[in-house]
Scaffold this active site. Structure first.
Site, mmCIF file in Angstrom:
data_model
loop_
_atom_site.group_PDB
_atom_site.id
_atom_site.type_symbol
_atom_site.label_atom_id
_atom_site.label_comp_id
_atom_site.label_asym_id
_atom_site.label_seq_id
_atom_site.Cartn_x
_atom_site.Cartn_y
_atom_site.Cartn_z
ATOM 1 N N GLY A 72 -78.331 111.358 30.788
ATOM 2 C CA GLY A 72 -77.141 111.160 31.605
ATOM 3 C C GLY A 72 -76.730 109.711 31.639
ATOM 4 O O GLY A 72 -77.206 108.898 30.849
ATOM 5 N N ASN A 73 -75.826 109.382 32.536
ATOM 6 C CA ASN A 73 -75.397 107.991 32.687
ATOM 7 C C ASN A 73 -75.129 107.698 34.150
ATOM 8 O O ASN A 73 -75.189 108.588 35.000
ATOM 9 C CB ASN A 73 -74.173 107.711 31.809
ATOM 10 C CG ASN A 73 -73.006 108.582 32.187
ATOM 11 O OD1 ASN A 73 -72.441 108.455 33.270
ATOM 12 N ND2 ASN A 73 -72.638 109.507 31.299
ATOM 13 N N ARG A 74 -74.814 106.448 34.434
ATOM 14 C CA ARG A 74 -74.741 106.008 35.824
ATOM 15 C C ARG A 74 -73.367 106.163 36.463
ATOM 16 O O ARG A 74 -73.133 105.648 37.549
ATOM 17 C CB ARG A 74 -75.117 104.528 35.916
ATOM 18 C CG ARG A 74 -76.562 104.245 35.677
ATOM 19 C CD ARG A 74 -76.770 102.753 35.861
ATOM 20 N NE ARG A 74 -78.119 102.361 35.523
ATOM 21 C CZ ARG A 74 -79.154 102.469 36.355
ATOM 22 N NH1 ARG A 74 -78.973 102.974 37.543
ATOM 23 N NH2 ARG A 74 -80.341 102.080 35.973
#
Ligand code: CTP
Length: 400
Positions: A208-210
């Site tokens: 995922g990412n932030r």
């Protein structure tokens, strides 16, 4: 300066208790709020509560303090009237100009913007009578917020929930700032993607990412406040649904693509604020991947995800559709942005410099909006909503 005068109308639905929170937000942010409940609203929340929270006397009918002609004065003096919750009965009365209590009288004498936040059972909302009343009110310039989807009274779920008070408050704030001016995105449909995709490895893990989704939500909220019909495609944000916005929840890049392609044909503008994973694991393990004693882990093989922004830009669903992308850059921000704008083929690209202070999840942002026409619009460090407003200014200009 005098505090802006807000009338909070409350009609008789179970969601009346949520209006207490809206009232608190309005008073705490410097508004002078007069609460005008209907008689049936007082079955849910009593006059003492409204009076204590607003600091004003509360009456439901026109026969109190007759010498002050409150049924005329309260409406005339208001800078904004917001009715939350607005029942089906209240919408019907307002649409037909009935005036049998203080709130309906106030609605007829008000010459300021009026916001209705309906809440009722799905069947009542969908009934043609209610829908026609809503259309009538909107035609006359009132803002009628579409109810949210979710848990209703009892065990029912569906469309008809009162949106979160914080979201109704945001709309009130914007409508107050705009005054009686016609919203510039009225009649437009816009699609906004927000959040960050998650690419599953197994039932418990993902890449995922932030991305927090806050910028995309600010875009959705501001577009709705400017009169647009908004479809928000949200990837893993955990944020409350903005009021009056259709929210489609997705998880992966492939699901995000499907949702965007489904919504795009009706859209005047598509804004891709979501952080889409460029790659996904080639394989998905149906069972949890176990560590094997003493052995190095298996490498994770990745495959490319479709580039949604490039795809919808190359193959426009409608002529004249405006497409906006986002790009986070660490170096050579403008040069990289320019070449990305060309590569993706979109009309506008919002280029963010990522680094210290400009962290994911913050409430602020700083950016330059590059136009395919060579334009450059800097947006100074400030709230994500300010950037959102600039994006819509530029989109509205292109839509003409
Ligand atoms: N985007 C997309 N589909 C992808 C990847 C990105 O639609 N598979 C969109 C994003 O929503 C955003 C823009 O494209 O609007 C960002 O482009 P991207 O190339 O992903 O930007 P960076 O991650 O900054 O790219 P790079 O790795 O090339 O620096």
């Amino acid at each position: 300066m005098d505090k802006p005068k807000v009338v909070l109308g409350v009609s008789g639905g179970i969601a009346a208790y949520k209006a207490c929170e809206l009232l608190r937000r309005l008073t705490e942010s410097g508004h002078d709020v007069r609460v005008v409940p209907t008689e049936s609203a007082l079955h849910f929340v009593g006059a003492a509560t409204w009076s204590a929270l607003s600091g004003h006397p509360v009456s439901t009918e026109v026969w109190s303090d007759v010498h002050e002609v409150p049924h005329v004065r309260i409406g005339q003096e208001a800078d904004l009237v917001v009715v939350a919750p607005a029942t089906a009965d209240m919408l019907a009365k307002a649409a037909h100009g009935l005036a049998d209590d203080l709130l309906t009288n106030t609605l007829l004498t008000a010459r300021c913007p009026v916001v209705f936040a309906p809440a009722m059972h799905t069947e009542m909302w969908e009934h043609p009578a209610t829908q026609e009343n809503v259309a009538t009110l909107r035609r006359r310039g009132a803002v009628v917020i579409d109810p949210a989807v979710g848990r209703l009274t009892g065990v029912d779920t569906g469309k008809g929930r009162l949106p979160e008070p914080s979201e109704i408050f945001e709309i009130c704030r914007r409508v107050l700032a705009r005054g009686m001016a016609e919203p510039d995105l009225a009649g437009r449909h816009v699609v906004v993607s927000a959040g960050g995709t998650r690419e599953p490895l197994d039932p418990v893990r993902f890449l995922g990412n932030r991305s927090s989704g806050k910028q995309g939500y600010a875009l959705a909220r501001t577009a709705a406040a400017r009169g647009a019909r908004v479809t928000l495609i949200a990837a893993n944000t955990g944020l409350p649904d903005p009021a009056g916005v259709d929210v489609v929840q997705v998880g992966t890049a492939v699901q995000l693509r499907e949702a965007v392609l489904k919504a795009a044909p009706e859209a005047d503008a598509v804004v891709m604020a979501a952080a889409v994973a460029d790659f996904r694991p080639a394989a998905y393990a149906a069972g949890k991947i176990k560590k094997k004693d003493d052995r190095d882990p298996d490498p994770i093989v990745l495959v490319r995800n479709p580039d949604i922004l490039a795809e919808i830009s190359a193959d426009r669903a409608r002529p004249g559709q405006v497409i906006v992308g986002f790009a986070a850059e660490t170096d050579d921000v403008l040069a990289n942005g320019r070449s990305k704008l060309q590569r993706k083929g979109c009309d506008l690209l919002v280029v963010n410099e990522v680094g210290e202070r400009k962290t994911f999840g913050s409430e602020e942002n700083e950016a330059v909006v590059l136009g395919a026409d060579g334009s450059e619009t800097p947006v100074p460090y400030g709230p994500k909503e300010a950037l959102a407003e600039t994006v819509w200014d530029l989109v509205a200009r292109q839509l003409g």
